[in-house]
Structures are given as C-alpha cells and as structure tokens.
Design an enzyme around this catalytic site. Structure first.
Site, PDB file in Angstrom:
ATOM      1  CE  LYS A 139     -13.931   7.094  -0.350  1.00 55.08           C
ATOM      2  NZ  LYS A 139     -13.148   7.199   0.657  1.00 55.08           N
TER       3      LYS A 139
ATOM      4  CE  LYS B 191      -6.499  14.090  -0.656  1.00 58.65           C
ATOM      5  NZ  LYS B 191      -6.321  12.828  -1.203  1.00 58.65           N
ATOM      6  NE  ARG B 192      -4.963  10.234   9.761  1.00 64.07           N
ATOM      7  CZ  ARG B 192      -4.652   9.345  10.404  1.00 64.07           C
ATOM      8  NH1 ARG B 192      -5.653   8.525  10.700  1.00 64.07           N
ATOM      9  NH2 ARG B 192      -3.805   9.542  11.397  1.00 64.07           N
TER      10      ARG B 192
ATOM     11  CB  THR C  80     -10.136   5.340  -2.515  1.00 66.25           C
ATOM     12  OG1 THR C  80      -9.708   5.514  -0.872  1.00 66.25           O
ATOM     13  CG2 THR C  80      -9.405   4.069  -2.840  1.00 66.25           C
TER      14      THR C  80
ATOM     15  CG  HIS D  49      -2.075  -0.876   0.984  1.00 68.65           C
ATOM     16  ND1 HIS D  49      -3.202  -0.595   0.581  1.00 68.65           N
ATOM     17  CD2 HIS D  49      -2.395  -2.009   1.392  1.00 68.65           C
ATOM     18  CE1 HIS D  49      -4.321  -1.296   0.542  1.00 68.65           C
ATOM     19  NE2 HIS D  49      -3.649  -2.421   0.908  1.00 68.65           N
TER      20      HIS D  49
ATOM     21  CE  LYS E 296      -2.939  10.905   2.654  1.00 69.27           C
ATOM     22  NZ  LYS E 296      -3.824  10.517   1.547  1.00 69.27           N
TER      23      LYS E 296
HETATM   24  C1  LIG Z   1     -11.780   7.157   1.163  1.00 67.28           C
HETATM   25  C2  LIG Z   1     -11.394   7.603   2.482  1.00 67.28           C
HETATM   26  C3  LIG Z   1     -10.053   7.600   2.745  1.00 67.28           C
HETATM   27  C4  LIG Z   1      -8.994   7.918   1.795  1.00 67.28           C
HETATM   28  O1  LIG Z   1      -9.037   9.227   1.204  1.00 67.28           O
HETATM   29  P1  LIG Z   1      -7.567   9.725   0.155  1.00 67.28           P
HETATM   30  O2  LIG Z   1      -7.933  10.864  -0.323  1.00 67.28           O
HETATM   31  O3  LIG Z   1      -7.397   8.572  -0.765  1.00 67.28           O
HETATM   32  O4  LIG Z   1      -6.367   9.585   1.232  1.00 67.28           O
HETATM   33  C5  LIG Z   1      -9.701   8.209   4.019  1.00 67.28           C
HETATM   34  N1  LIG Z   1     -10.582   8.492   5.125  1.00 67.28           N
HETATM   35  C6  LIG Z   1     -11.817   7.988   4.549  1.00 67.28           C
HETATM   36  C7  LIG Z   1     -12.795   8.080   5.923  1.00 67.28           C
HETATM   37  C8  LIG Z   1     -12.428   7.645   3.358  1.00 67.28           C
HETATM   38  O5  LIG Z   1     -13.677   7.345   3.409  1.00 67.28           O
END
Ligand SMILES: *Cc1c(COP(=O)(O)O)cnc(C)c1O
Length: 781
Positions: free
Chosen positions: A650, A567-568, A646, A376, A573
């Site tokens: 979305k 995102k985190r 991911t 990953h 990032k």
């Molecule tokens: C999809 C998702 C992520 C991943 O987000 P990235 O932008 O790809 O880092 C992280 N946290 C939650 C709650 C998610 O649903």
C-alpha cells in the site's frame, strides 16, 4: 512530456473517477432528495450529516441494484464455474466511495453534493467501518472480492455477519481500553437480509449407526440468516455477492418442555444461540481454542455448503431427480482463507456420504478436487489445533470423519514409508502428545488439491520446512500466490491526486493492470512530472497533519519526514526494534524528549505489551489518509516471520520509500523496483536460522554496542517513566530472555543431567485426563 493542465481540463480528460454529465448530476440530486424524503423521512431543516450520508448511500445503491440482479441472472443462465471464498474475516472498511468509484459515479456525485450545498467529505465521515477483520488476512479477503468482480469471475464471499467487529481502541492514562464496535447501530444501507434463504445448522448430539449408514441425531439447531452485500467490479457492470450469516434461534428454541414459567426463560435463552455471530475474536496470528470460536467456524461452513449445494442442484441445466455430483468440482471451487473454515472438508464429506449416499472414495475424490487452502502463517502459536474432546462433544460425526480421513491418509503414508513410525506421527492429522488435538493445517493439506503460501519466501519455507513431509508426498500440490492489494481502494480512492497524475501520463488502463506502471520509467527524468508527484505528496502530508490536529490535537510539522510504522502490534513485527532506534536517534540528536513527535497507536496484541505512558497516544489513525502522506514505510519484521504483508504494498503504491528486511513480499518488491531503490537491512532467513542453531545471546550485542547499551539502560532504569521506573522492566527482561533460557539449557544438559521439554502442562481449565496424558507422554521421553 506532461504539460500542466488546468483543473477543469484534467476533469474532462481523466475519467477514472467518472464523467460528469448534466443529466447524470440532475438524476443523482433527484434520487438524493427522494431518499431524504421517503427513506429518511426528513426535510432539509432537520436533517443531520448522517441523514445526508444515508440519503447519498441509498442513491448510489440504487445504481447497483439493476446490475446486481442482471449479474446473478447471467450466472444462472450461463452457469459458469463458481468460486467460493470462505473466510472468518472480511475487513471491508467503508463502502460508499468505493462504490462510487467502481460505478464511475465519483465525479458526478461530487458535483451533485456540491450543488446541494453539502460537504462530501463530511458525509463520507459518517459511514461506519465494516471492521469484520483483524488485519492483513481479513483485508486480503476484501481486496480479493473487489478483484474477483473486476475480473468478471462468478465469485462469492462467504463469512459471518459479526454484530461487533474489531474493537475501537481507546487510550486512558496511557493504557489500552477496548470499546465495543457497535457498527450496525444506525443500520447498514449496503446489506439486504434474505430471511427466505435461512438455513439450519446443527451442533452437539450423537451418531447413530443404522443400516442406511451413519446418522447425526439429537442435535441442537441454530438458524443461519443470510445478509447479502453487493460487490461491484470496476467499470464492468458486474456485481457479485458477499453473503454473511447471522445466527438466529429457532422459534421453538428451548420450548420443548413448554410451560408458562419456562416461556420467559426460554425466550431470554435465545441469546445463547444468537451469540454465535455476536463478536469477532480480536486475535491476529494467534490461536485461542475457545468453543464459541469453533462454533463460529462450523456455523459459516455448514450454512455455506448447504447454499453451494442448493445452487449446484438448481442450475438451469440440472435434470430433475437424483443429482449427479460427478461434475461438482467442474462447477465449484472453494478457497479456504487459512484453516479457519477447515471444517468444510469433513462437512462436505458428511453431506456426500451420509446424506447424498456417495461411496467414500468417490466423495473423497470430489472433495479434494473442490478445495484449495491458503496458509497465512508459520508462527506456531497461530496454528489451529483443536482438542479432540471439544470436537467430540460439539461435532461428533465430523470427528469420526476426520479419523477416517486420517486412516486412509496414514495407510498411504505407511505404504510409502514402511515401518517409519516417526513419519506417521509427524504426518498424522491427530497429535497424540499431551492433549489429543486435530492439526487443522494437516487436514487442509490432505483435503485440498492445491496449497499455497502468500509470498515466494513464505511458500519456500512451507515447502522446505513446515510442511516438508507433505510436499515430499505431493510436490505439485504446493504453490505460491503472492498477495496483492486492490489499486481501486489503495490508489484511486485514497490518493486521487496521484491516481490522476499517473493517468495523465500513461493513460487509465493501469487501474486494471498495475504492470503498466512500468511505463512511468519513461518519466523519471521529466522535471514537471517529478515536481507534480512531489506536490501531491506534500498536499497529502498537509491534509493528514490537519486531520491529526483536528481529531487528536497533535501538531506535526508537514515538512518533516513522515516515517510510518503502522500494523497490528506483535513481537515478530518488531515495533520494539523501531522504539529502540527512535531512542537511539533521540540520544544522538540530544533533542529535548518532549519535542519528539512519536505517535503511538498502542497494543491490540497477544503479548500484552504496554505502551509508553508518556508518549502522545493516538488511536484509529485513518490509514487511508496516512498512507498517501507517508515518506518512509517501515517493514522490519524478523526475516522468515511475516508471511507476505500487504501494508508494504500500500505504501509503495503511494510513492513512499521502504525500509525493510528481506521478509514476506518485501522480497518481490525489491525485485520489482530494484534492491537499490529500497533500504534493505538486517539478517536474511538463512542468517536467522543459523543464529537460532548457534544460540542467540542478546547480552553479547548489549556489551558490544555502546549505543544499544545506553538505550537498554535508559529503558531499564525508568528514564522514560520516572514516576513508575519499573514499568518497562518486563520489556527489557523479555529482550534478554532468550539469553537466560540458553544459559539454563546449558546448565540443565551439561551440569544437572536433565532435559528441557516442549511439553506444556494443560491449564486447570482442561480436564484431568489431559493432564494425565501429558504426564504419560513425559514419562516416555
Ligand atoms: C493492509 C492492512 C493490514 C496489513 O498490514 P501489514 O503491515 O501487512 O501487517 C492490517 N490492517 C489493515 C486495516 C490493513 O488495511
């Protein structure tokens, strides 16, 4: 051409959220009232919204039970190959609405709840999130379970039932405060405890060599109690199982030296054993080598493999007597979600060799054909490298087995590359520089028949760079499996307006086959359809704006562009890059600073960056509402660092435009949608590699770009925090750091005649020998 329909006509025509039948609704109302009375023991006078939520959850759950039992009976009879998804994280979120959708009960439940005079959204808000994950990796595991069930595969998710999931983020005076996530406080209606399937897990002890082979003895035992959660497929009557283990102390725990005085102490000590499943480590893309974490990793592995082998032995067609394991890989596939469950490889070897008495080569062949490993991340700080000393103490037999696996592996490497010590060192499972460690990724690669990255660019990097030597050895082992998201949660559930609009023009089959969204190309010039899509987006923005105002007292203009970066927080990032851009835009427009609507959900990071004290800090923004409301999606990681992402998918599925770099699955998204339909910017992977080689000089850009200089100067001088002007000094220092390191490297090698090293001096928490080992390694350089 899409002709406008009334809401009622739409409801009749579109069944993606289920058909409303009169009997159906009456049945649901009956179930609801029965549960309110018998399960919740309340009447309508005193019931709270939470009681109503539980009554509805139990009513919906009743519709799962028959299908769940039938599915498992079917697997027992038909005995298909089982797929086991092993993961330390399952970021499931909420279950109620997802269950209603997958069973086709959403519309009927909406109607029943309406007829009961209750508010569905209010009930749904009472459900706790099952936050048993940190981010993308954990959510991927959850999305995969939905897909596995929807595709009718005999699959199981295996993990840990953490008592505390990812912490709730609170902001006090601009600083993050972590609050415990006590998600089980009110009970969990979706799980079923299975104490009858409790299993022992051993730790510590020593290895005894007997005539009958190696024996792991004098161990401490912790029990693993399974809790099962049903995983329904979308409208296919399949209900699979997610089994999460909870740690229980055995009743004789610490009672061997029983006496009256010790009894109380011994009972209190049970907590020590039960701490194993207490809390999720809140690290995203970061390895923290704590013993408790290693215990968690082995705990899930040991309990799960016993369960898998029990199930393999008790299939209907199994002949009584001694089991033949010849067919094991034909009946069992185990997917490792990153290296976190890597101990499954030596554990299966231990079971085969020490317990089932198979010879090493047979056991190794079966093991390799059973396991597959998903990588990953390539970030060095995230790769698991467990100190040998820790393993030797906690899992002595497994360490022996890992050494033996390594011996066989290195013999093969030596045969192919005679006299190449460097090759052996690079490919060893054991790292000897500094503190001796087991490289878990190497263990997984050697012990699996398939290894995959999670987007094309990431898989290429793994093959060509990070695991180059291994892919030279076994090129066919390496694959790509670009991540995906379930359209049930990330479209149907979060954006019903858009989901139904799409169904009106291309039918409903796209819900199980997203490639059918291609059919929407026929409607790009359909003014009605385009107008309807825009209307859905505007409604979603309005809804989100109302949510923000209600929950956080933050007002935003619903006609403004919603430019979202969620995102985190992590250096790679590049939230900081976005911040610099926001300040630059502020400078350009000369807007009064206080009028900028910057919503920040500050740090849960590993780097311990701190948020702007003056920004309007907001937390726990419900992403399922934010995503449908977004106009512009920020996917701006440094090229080559985000394995897949991911979040990017979305937003795209919900009709947002993407601004991003050529990184992770942004590449596939650009390919699919056409690069002209994304805002792609910045360096490509090759540019980044070239720049790393040449040396990155932040100062060069600072001097060259006046707008950038202004932004950096503002941050450094405390323009944004006059009361504490040094608050962001660390941030700007960090941004120029690479530059300082480059300068010192040049002095070191070209002036002082000394060499910088990568060696890390072990922290004081590590033993003295570790320190001496590092010192010896340094001497040899
Ligand atoms: C999809 C998702 C992520 C991943 O987000 P990235 O932008 O790809 O880092 C992280 N946290 C939650 C709650 C998610 O649903």
């Amino acid at each position: 051409m899409a002709t406008p329909l009334t809401d009622q006509e739409k409801r009749k025509q579109i069944s993606i959220r289920g058909i409303v039948g009169v009997e159906n609704v009456a049945e649901l109302k009956k179930g609801f009232n029965r549960h309110l009375h018998f399960t919740l023991v309340k009447d309508r006078n005193i019931a709270t919204p939470r009681d109503y939520y539980f009554a509805l959850a139990h009513t919906v759950r009743d519709h799962l039970v028959g299908r769940w039992i039938r599915t498992q009976q079917f697997y027992y009879e038909a005995d298909p190959k089982r797929v086991y998804y092993l993961s330390l994280e399952f970021y499931m979120g909420r279950t109620l609405q997802n269950t209603m959708i997958n069973l086709g009960l959403q519309n009927a439940c909406d109607e029943a709840i309406y007829q009961l005079g209750l508010d569905m959204e209010e009930l749904e808000e009472m459900e706790e999130d099952a936050g048993l994950g940190n981010g993308g990796l954990g959510r991927l595991a959850a999305c995969f379970l939905d897909s596995l069930a929807t595709l009718g595969l005999a699959a199981y998710g295996y993990g840990i039932r953490y008592e505390y999931g990812i912490f709730n983020q609170k902001i006090r005076d601009g600083w993050q405060v972590e609050e415990a996530d006590d998600w089980l406080r009110h009970g969990n209606p979706w799980e079923k405890a299975r104490p009858e399937y409790m299993l022992p897990v051993h730790f510590y002890g020593r290895v005894e060599e007997t005539r009958d082979g190696s024996k792991w003895v004098d161990t401490q035992v912790v029990l693993a109690m399974p809790y099962d959660t049903p995983i329904p497929g979308y409208m296919n009557n399949t209900v699979n199982t997610m089994r999460l283990w909870s740690a229980r102390a055995p009743n004789d725990f610490n009672l061997r030296d029983f006496n009256v005085g010790d009894y109380i102490e011994a009972v209190l000590d049970r907590n020590l054993a039960e701490n194993i499943s207490r809390v999720l480590y809140p690290n995203d893309n970061f390895f923290e080598g704590k013993e408790l974490r290693l215990k968690q990793e082995y705990f899930v592995v040991a309990a799960t493999l016993q369960d898998i082998i029990r199930r393999f032995k008790t299939t209907k067609k199994g002949v009584p007597g001694r089991t033949s394991f010849e067919t094991f890989p034909d009946k069992v596939a185990i997917q490792l979600n990153d290296t976190h469950p890597a101990m499954a490889i030596p554990e299966l070897m231990r079971i085969f060799v020490d317990i089932e008495k198979l010879d090493w080569d047979t056991a190794w062949d079966l093991t390799r054909r059973t396991f597959a490993y998903t990588n990953h991340t390539i970030l060095p700080e995230a790769l698991e490298r467990w100190p040998v000393e820790l393993l030797e103490n906690l899992l002595p037999r497994h360490l022996q087995i890992i050494y033996e696996i390594n011996q066989h592996h290195l013999d093969k490497v030596a045969e192919l590359y005679p006299n190449d010590m460097d090759k052996l060192k690079k490919m060893s499972l054991i790292e000897e520089d500094g503190v001796k460690r087991v490289n878990m990724a190497h263990l997984c690669i050697v012990g699996s028949h398939a290894v995959n990255g999670v987007a094309q660019i990431h898989s290429n990097i793994i093959k060509a760079e990070v695991f180059r030597d291994f892919s030279d050895l076994e090129p066919d082992k390496f694959q790509n499996k670009t991540n995906g998201i379930t359209p049930r949660r990330w479209l149907l559930l979060c954006n019903p307006g858009l989901a139904e609009l799409i169904a009106e023009v291309i039918g409903e089959d796209y819900v199980k086959d997203l490639s059918q969204l291609q059919k929407l190309k026929d409607f790009v010039d359909d003014a009605t359809f385009i107008r309807d899509v825009a209307k859905v987006k505007q409604d979603n923005k309005l809804k989100f704006a109302q949510y923000l105002e209600k929950e956080y007292r933050v007002k935003i203009n619903p006609s403004s562009m919603f430019d979202v970066h969620v995102k985190r927080i992590h250096e790679y990032k590049r939230q900081v890059l976005n911040c610099l851009h926001i300040i630059a835009m502020y400078n350009r427009t000369h807007t009064d600073y206080t009028q900028c609507n910057i919503l920040m959900s500050p740090t849960q990071d590993n780097a311990h960056e701190k948020p702007a004290a003056e920004s309007q800090a907001s937390v726990n923004i419900r992403i399922v509402w934010l995503i449908p409301a977004t106009d512009l999606s920020e996917q701006i990681s440094t090229a080559g660092t985000e394995a897949s992402g991911t979040g990017n998918m979305k937003f795209m599925l919900n009709g947002a435009l993407t601004i991003g770099t050529m990184d992770g699955a942004n590449v596939e998204m650009a390919e699919e949608a056409g690069e002209e339909n994304l805002f792609i910017f910045g360096m490509r992977v090759d540019d980044v590699t070239a720049m790393d080689k040449k040396g990155y000089d932040a100062m060069e850009y600072y001097k060259k770009i006046p707008e950038l200089k202004q932004v950096m100067d503002q941050i450094t001088s405390g323009f944004f925090c006059p009361k504490n002007p040094d608050l962001f000094k660390d941030l700007t220092n960090m941004l120029f750091k690479h530059d300082r390191d480059r300068t010192i490297t040049e002095y070191a090698t070209e002036v002082w005649g000394v060499e910088p090293t990568d060696l890390k001096i072990p922290p004081p928490s590590e033993p003295r020998e570790a320190f001496e080992q590092t010192a010896r390694a340094l001497k040899k350089m």
